[in-house]
Scaffold this motif. Structure first.
Motif, PDB file in Angstrom:
ATOM      1  N   THR A  84       0.845  -1.183   0.000  1.00  0.00           N
ATOM      2  CA  THR A  84       0.000   0.000   0.000  1.00  0.00           C
ATOM      3  C   THR A  84       0.879   1.231   0.000  1.00  0.00           C
ATOM      4  O   THR A  84       1.958   1.242   0.580  1.00  0.00           O
ATOM      5  CB  THR A  84      -0.918   0.041   1.238  1.00  0.00           C
ATOM      6  N   THR A  86       1.038   5.144   1.004  1.00  0.00           N
ATOM      7  CA  THR A  86       0.367   6.105   1.870  1.00  0.00           C
ATOM      8  C   THR A  86       0.628   7.542   1.465  1.00  0.00           C
ATOM      9  O   THR A  86      -0.058   8.440   1.905  1.00  0.00           O
ATOM     10  CB  THR A  86       0.831   5.918   3.318  1.00  0.00           C
ATOM     11  N   SER A  87       1.634   7.762   0.638  1.00  0.00           N
ATOM     12  CA  SER A  87       1.923   9.127   0.215  1.00  0.00           C
ATOM     13  C   SER A  87       2.613   9.099  -1.134  1.00  0.00           C
ATOM     14  O   SER A  87       3.113   8.079  -1.584  1.00  0.00           O
ATOM     15  CB  SER A  87       2.808   9.834   1.240  1.00  0.00           C
TER      16      SER A  87
END
Length: 100
Positions: A84, A86-87
């Motif tokens: 994943t 996140t930024s």
């Protein structure tokens, strides 16, 4: 000259010491009954409640799932988590001196 300097020094010391006193005349630390209060509070914070009460019920655990996870760990076949982000990745350069 010496007398005024001595008077000014004693007046300054008296004013600075009076700042430590409370309105009832006790000093800020409160006397011998306040000695070690920080230590007692730290020890009290480490005591575990023997009969805790929770707002929500504890989630159920599954021993079979935990056992399967341990076996995968022992056999080095651990499930890889999904990747994943996140930024956003920002690229840039920085410079700095490494000299000491």
């Amino acid at each position: 000259m010496v007398r005024t300097a001595l008077l000014a020094a004693s007046l300054g010391a008296g004013l600075s010491l009076s700042g430590c006193a409370t309105p009832d005349g006790d000093f800020y630390m409160g006397g011998p009954d306040n000695f070690g209060e920080a230590n007692r509070m730290t020890m009290a914070a480490q005591v575990i409640d023997p009969d805790p009460v929770y707002d929500t019920p504890l989630p159920e655990g599954h021993a079979e799932h935990a056992g399967q996870a341990v076996e995968r760990y022992r056999e080095d076949k651990v499930k890889q988590p999904d990747r994943t982000r996140t930024s956003k990745s920002l690229t840039g350069s920085g410079s700095g001196s490494g000299g000491n």
